[in-house]
Design a protein around this motif. Structure first.
Motif, PDB file in Angstrom:
ATOM      1  N   LEU A 215       0.831  -1.212   0.000  1.00 18.07           N
ATOM      2  CA  LEU A 215       0.000   0.000   0.000  1.00 18.07           C
ATOM      3  C   LEU A 215       0.866   1.263   0.000  1.00 18.07           C
ATOM      4  O   LEU A 215       0.527   2.254  -0.661  1.00 18.07           O
ATOM      5  CB  LEU A 215      -0.927  -0.002   1.213  1.00 18.07           C
TER       6      LEU A 215
ATOM      7  N   SER B 248       0.858   4.092  -2.935  1.00 20.37           N
ATOM      8  CA  SER B 248       0.616   5.507  -2.624  1.00 20.37           C
ATOM      9  C   SER B 248       1.723   6.388  -3.182  1.00 20.37           C
ATOM     10  O   SER B 248       1.465   7.463  -3.746  1.00 20.37           O
ATOM     11  CB  SER B 248       0.501   5.699  -1.111  1.00 20.37           C
TER      12      SER B 248
ATOM     13  N   LEU C  62      -3.207   4.753  -5.843  1.00 25.43           N
ATOM     14  CA  LEU C  62      -4.423   4.637  -5.045  1.00 25.43           C
ATOM     15  C   LEU C  62      -5.269   5.897  -5.143  1.00 25.43           C
ATOM     16  O   LEU C  62      -4.771   7.014  -5.003  1.00 25.43           O
ATOM     17  CB  LEU C  62      -4.068   4.370  -3.576  1.00 25.43           C
TER      18      LEU C  62
ATOM     19  N   LEU D  26     -10.683   5.335  -0.713  1.00 28.38           N
ATOM     20  CA  LEU D  26     -11.031   3.968  -1.099  1.00 28.38           C
ATOM     21  C   LEU D  26     -11.490   3.183   0.123  1.00 28.38           C
ATOM     22  O   LEU D  26     -10.861   3.231   1.177  1.00 28.38           O
ATOM     23  CB  LEU D  26      -9.824   3.264  -1.730  1.00 28.38           C
TER      24      LEU D  26
ATOM     25  N   PRO E 200      -8.518  -0.505  -0.334  1.00 32.25           N
ATOM     26  CA  PRO E 200      -7.429  -0.275  -1.295  1.00 32.25           C
ATOM     27  C   PRO E 200      -6.789  -1.563  -1.801  1.00 32.25           C
ATOM     28  O   PRO E 200      -6.320  -1.620  -2.937  1.00 32.25           O
ATOM     29  CB  PRO E 200      -6.421   0.568  -0.500  1.00 32.25           C
TER      30      PRO E 200
ATOM     31  N   LEU F  43      -6.303  -2.612  -5.752  1.00 30.79           N
ATOM     32  CA  LEU F  43      -5.049  -3.032  -6.388  1.00 30.79           C
ATOM     33  C   LEU F  43      -5.199  -4.393  -7.051  1.00 30.79           C
ATOM     34  O   LEU F  43      -4.616  -4.646  -8.114  1.00 30.79           O
ATOM     35  CB  LEU F  43      -3.917  -3.067  -5.356  1.00 30.79           C
TER      36      LEU F  43
END
Length: 401
Positions: free
Chosen positions: A271, A275, A280, A284, A287, A291
């Motif tokens: 994550l 980012s 992203l 969300l 997230p 993805l």
């Protein structure tokens, strides 16, 4: 000093009853004669033990089977709905709570996203989920028999949570809090150990004697099975391989170390990289699911990040192989949904880095229990402790498994 129990009649009876119970539990439907033949116990002993188990609601008769000559045998079945148990997977950003029968079949499931790790908020969510499942549990002779909780942190031999780096919890006696609230026996276990136990009993590690379960969530934990036994180490804190140092001058970790494996190969690492690459979208709800959808669409930036993640996973797995030489390594928790994109870079790293003098490398598998392995594994301990309390879980059963 307590006296040592030797072969007194009560102990022999406990062992015999346990053997009969586990034979029915594993092999049902089965007749009394078949139990006698398989265990070597005489028919009178088997009949007595079966009668007691029926009185206790653990066993019931389901009718007659095929005759091999003479009277048709009466078949026995394990009453897996004699009671129910609650298994909990306490994640850093989620809570999964299962209600199961005594065979660990899922009856009800609650899944919640957690917006904070603040302890009072999380405890409130745990309590409300337990209360709801207690209300939903079908009527049974024993009701709710126990609770098992997998937690992402260091759990000592007294089942006290010493430190959970990603939750930022220290010295939390979760066992005491839950037992005080619900008056039910509660087992607290490290989440990766719970996952290893669950996969070993029901999933990708079934019938595997030596394995390592790698739980890849916000952090990374590992559960180790050696000779069919969960290995906890001298103080109960083994398996914290997510804090292997893979970069001497690397990122500072919440555990106090630098360059820990989980900083480069976890859900959090995925994550964070997404980012940084501005992949992203804002606000969300999930997230990780976003993805996953982007990977399926062939988003090249997402695929590059997953490729890098797979390589870092491979580096840590190389260390596991060199340390423990397991038969199978199982990757579980939320990151396992990306298996189609991370398996190849993992295998490439192993090919490059694992010694050429090994005859073979361990098999790399992914969880067969999806995201339920931790909750089911923790729950299995609660069920096992219940049977132990009822003197139905003697160690000698293993010879008849």
């Amino acid at each position: 000093m307590p006296s040592l129990r030797t072969g007194d009649q009560n102990l022999i009876k406990e062992i015999n009853k346990s053997i009969v119970f586990h034979m029915i539990k594993r092999k049902s439907p089965i007749s009394r004669a078949q139990i006698s033949k398989k265990t070597g116990l005489n028919k009178a002993t088997v009949s007595t033990m079966v009668s007691e188990l029926m009185e206790e609601s653990f066993v019931y008769e389901i009718g007659t089977g095929q005759s091999s000559g003479g009277r048709k045998p009466v078949l026995l079945e394990f009453n897996h709905r004699a009671g129910f148990s609650i298994g909990i997977d306490l994640g850093v950003n989620y809570l999964l709570v299962l209600l199961t029968d005594l065979k660990n079949n899922i009856v009800e499931k609650i899944y919640k996203k957690l917006g904070t790790t603040e302890i009072n908020f999380v405890l409130k969510e745990i309590y409300s989920s337990i209360e709801l499942l207690i209300k939903k549990a079908p009527k049974s002779p024993y009701g709710i028999i126990g609770i098992g909780v997998g937690v992402p942190g260091y759990v000592d031999e007294n089942e006290k949570l010493l430190f959970a780096p990603n939750l930022k919890w220290k010295n939390v006696d979760l066992k005491k809090k839950i037992e005080h609230r619900f008056h039910l026996p509660t087992t607290i276990i490290n989440e990766a150990n719970a996952g290893a136990h669950g996969e070993h009993l029901y999933g990708a590690g079934k019938n595997i004697s030596n394995l390592v379960y790698v739980s890849v969530g916000i952090g990374i934990g590992t559960g180790i099975i050696i000779n069919n036994q969960l290995f906890k180490g001298f103080t109960g804190l083994s398996g914290e391989m997510g804090h292997f140092t893979i970069d001497f001058n690397g990122i500072e970790c919440s555990c106090g170390n630098r360059g820990c494996w989980e900083l480069y190969a976890s859900e959090h690492a995925l994550l964070k990289a997404a980012s940084q690459h501005k992949i992203l979208e804002k606000n969300l709800v999930d997230p990780l699911e976003f993805l996953f959808d982007e990977a399926q669409k062939g988003n090249t930036e997402v695929l590059k990040i997953l490729n890098s993640l797979g390589k870092y996973l491979g580096i840590g797995i190389t260390n596991i192989i060199n340390t423990l030489d397991p038969e199978v390594i199982i990757i579980g928790n939320h990151i396992s949904k990306f298996k189609n994109w991370i398996i190849k870079p993992i295998e490439n790293i192993l090919q490059e880095r694992v010694s050429i003098y090994r005859k073979s490398s361990p098999k790399i598998s992914f969880s067969l229990l999806d995201n339920d392995s931790i909750a089911l594994g923790a729950n299995a301990f609660a069920i096992s402790h219940f049977f132990l309390d009822k003197k139905l879980n003697h160690q000698m059963n293993s010879i008849y498994s």
